[in-house]
Design a protein around this motif. Structure first.
Motif, short mmCIF file in Angstrom:
data_model
loop_
_atom_site.label_atom_id
_atom_site.label_comp_id
_atom_site.label_asym_id
_atom_site.label_seq_id
_atom_site.Cartn_x
_atom_site.Cartn_y
_atom_site.Cartn_z
N GLY A 1 -11.01 -8.10 -4.31
CA GLY A 1 -10.67 -7.62 -2.98
C GLY A 1 -9.19 -7.76 -2.68
O GLY A 1 -8.58 -6.89 -2.03
N ILE A 2 -8.57 -8.85 -3.17
CA ILE A 2 -7.13 -9.03 -3.00
C ILE A 2 -6.37 -7.96 -3.78
O ILE A 2 -5.40 -7.37 -3.28
N LEU A 3 -6.84 -7.68 -5.00
CA LEU A 3 -6.20 -6.66 -5.82
C LEU A 3 -6.32 -5.27 -5.17
O LEU A 3 -5.35 -4.50 -5.15
N ILE A 4 -7.50 -4.96 -4.63
CA ILE A 4 -7.68 -3.67 -3.95
C ILE A 4 -6.72 -3.56 -2.77
O ILE A 4 -6.10 -2.51 -2.55
N GLY A 5 -6.57 -4.64 -2.01
CA GLY A 5 -5.65 -4.64 -0.89
C GLY A 5 -4.22 -4.37 -1.33
O GLY A 5 -3.50 -3.58 -0.70
N SER B 1 -15.97 -8.15 -2.55
CA SER B 1 -14.63 -7.62 -2.78
C SER B 1 -14.16 -6.77 -1.60
O SER B 1 -13.01 -6.89 -1.17
N LEU B 2 -15.06 -5.94 -1.06
CA LEU B 2 -14.68 -5.10 0.08
C LEU B 2 -14.45 -5.93 1.34
O LEU B 2 -13.57 -5.63 2.14
N GLU B 3 -15.24 -6.99 1.50
CA GLU B 3 -15.05 -7.84 2.67
C GLU B 3 -13.75 -8.62 2.57
O GLU B 3 -13.04 -8.81 3.56
N PHE B 4 -13.41 -9.10 1.37
CA PHE B 4 -12.15 -9.80 1.19
C PHE B 4 -10.98 -8.84 1.37
O PHE B 4 -9.92 -9.24 1.88
N TYR B 5 -11.15 -7.60 0.95
CA TYR B 5 -10.13 -6.58 1.20
C TYR B 5 -9.87 -6.46 2.69
O TYR B 5 -8.71 -6.43 3.14
N VAL C 1 -7.75 -9.51 3.91
CA VAL C 1 -6.37 -9.71 3.46
C VAL C 1 -5.47 -8.51 3.73
O VAL C 1 -4.25 -8.65 3.67
N ILE C 2 -6.04 -7.33 4.03
CA ILE C 2 -5.19 -6.15 4.21
C ILE C 2 -4.20 -6.35 5.36
O ILE C 2 -3.11 -5.77 5.36
N PHE C 3 -4.56 -7.20 6.31
CA PHE C 3 -3.69 -7.49 7.45
C PHE C 3 -2.32 -7.99 6.98
O PHE C 3 -1.29 -7.60 7.51
N VAL C 4 -2.32 -8.89 6.00
CA VAL C 4 -1.06 -9.51 5.58
C VAL C 4 -0.14 -8.50 4.92
O VAL C 4 1.09 -8.63 5.00
#
Length: 443
Positions: A177-181, A36-40, A43-46
């Motif tokens: 991770g997407i939700l966290i972002g 989840s943290l790695e996916f964050y 995707v945080i870039f977008v």
């Protein structure tokens, strides 16, 4: 039966029917948290693409060109996924799953932290976008190894009866991770003014991502190499040639199967999660706040769907559950999208139903890991998954935005078509289930 399949029968440890242990729970928890943290980080870039575009390109550049170049750098992460995934999978099949599991989080944490500290175009000129591109390529390589590596890692730790639940848990972590972002981006924009975000606050999510990555690396130190890989080492049954070469030569049907279900996964994630908020704003003129709130709630239901689909796959078989969730995705999204074009009264509940069926992303990795024997499992999964994701994940936004000009129902048509692909793949899974199960974890 192939040599690799025969080797896998010897290498697979006993107790395939055992219950989940505390050690299994720890492995699943740490793997899901790291994912989840790695996916964050990825995707945080977008969520800050507009701000980054304004800071890392010339101020006098036309807005449309700045947007194209910014999203081009974002897309570079997707294009780097296959190469990074194949390289890490190659060494994961030869040197160990855990080593590559640690390397992927390191490759993600360092460039994410670097973006947060990076000078802008005003400070260092052309070097700024070039360094940004390099960081995105490293992030793409990392995510290309993380998801397949994590799925292989957890499934080789649990018993055969819990493979679906393990993959569903890990997939839920990736979606989280997407939700966290989304939540972090919302918090930053709420806590700081537009001027403050542009001046310095945009760096905070990237710095947090880098710190999260190093914390995850520390926590993953407590994980152990998978029993399956250790058994292959003891019996000297590791791949004798390049694993990906064996994949292409001997397991082409498994590659096609994995790419097909990955196509369904990309349609579910890209169209209904990533693109839909923008579509709702542009097509029916829904306000951004409502669209993002509905999207966040739907993601929570995706987490539930991941766990449910994985658990049901263990109970009733991956094929039937993949078919049910594919049909559910196609029909629920068609009903949701066509209704929203006329009336948004039931936006939240209908989007949640769609989100639940997007939870088929929890069953897809279980299908994929069962398609390849242990000696080449990491390479087989990584090659098939990342190539398919780069092609379909990269082309889907272009296809949708082009088709919608001619027909506003294009997103629903596309999801329905790909859902049909999922049903066809499900029939093949049901037909060849004994072979696939034997290739993964023979009892």
């Amino acid at each position: 039966m192939t040599t690799a399949q025969t080797q896998q029968q010897t290498a697979t440890p006993p107790s395939q029917r055992r219950k989940l242990t505390l050690e299994d729970v720890k492995t699943l928890s740490l793997s899901a948290l790291g994912g989840s943290l790695e996916f964050y980080d990825f995707v945080i870039f977008v969520y800050f693409a507009n701000v980054v575009g304004g800071l890392f390109f010339p101020a006098d550049m036309p807005e449309w060109m700045r947007q194209v170049q910014t999203y081009g750098i974002f897309a570079a992460g997707y294009l780097a996924r296959p190469l990074g995934g194949i390289i890490m999978a190659h060494f994961g099949d030869l040197l160990g799953r855990k080593r590559m599991f640690m390397l992927s989080i390191f490759l993600m944490a360092v460039p994410t932290l670097a973006i947060g500290l990076m000078p802008t175009y005003e400070q260092i000129g052309l070097a700024a976008p070039l360094l940004l591109l390099l960081c995105r390529v490293l992030q793409g390589a990392a995510i290309g190894g993380e998801a397949p590596g994590a799925w292989v890692f957890v499934t080789e730790h649990v018993s055969k009866r819990h493979i679906g639940f393990a993959c569903g848990t890990l997939s839920a972590g990736l979606v989280a991770g997407i939700l966290i972002g989304s939540l972090v981006a919302t918090a930053i924009h709420s806590a700081y003014s537009a001027q403050e975000v542009h001046a310095y606050a945009w760096r905070i999510p990237f710095l947090l991502g880098g710190i999260f990555g190093f914390v995850t690396m520390y926590l993953r130190r407590w994980l152990h190499e998978t029993p399956v890989f250790k058994a292959m080492q003891e019996h000297k049954q590791l791949a004798q040639e390049m694993p990906v070469k064996t994949v292409v030569k001997e397991y082409l049907p498994s590659v096609i199967m994995t790419m097909a279900v990955t196509w369904v996964l990309t349609a579910a994630v890209v169209v209904t999660v990533l693109l839909l908020p923008s579509l709702l704003q542009n097509v029916i003129h829904l306000d951004p706040k409502t669209a993002l709130e509905a999207n966040s709630l739907a993601i929570i239901f995706i987490l539930v769907g991941c766990l449910v689909s994985g658990a049901l796959g263990d109970r009733f078989g991956n094929g039937p559950i993949m078919a049910i969730f594919s049909i559910g995705l196609g029909t629920s999204f068609w009903a949701f999208y066509s209704t929203m074009l006329q009336d948004t009264t039931y936006l939240f509940p209908m989007y949640c139903v769609v989100g639940f069926f997007v939870g088929l992303v929890g069953i897809v990795p279980a299908i994929a890991v069962k398609s390849f024997p242990a000696a080449i499992r990491f390479s087989g999964l990584s090659f098939s998954y990342n190539i398919a994701y780069a092609i379909f994940g990269g082309l889907t936004p272009m296809i949708i935005t082009t088709m919608i000009i001619e027909n506003v129902m294009a997103p629903a048509y596309y999801v329905a078509f790909v859902s049909l692909i999922g049903v066809v793949a499900s029939l093949a899974i049901i037909r060849f289930r004994p072979t696939l199960d034997l290739a993964a974890n023979p009892a």
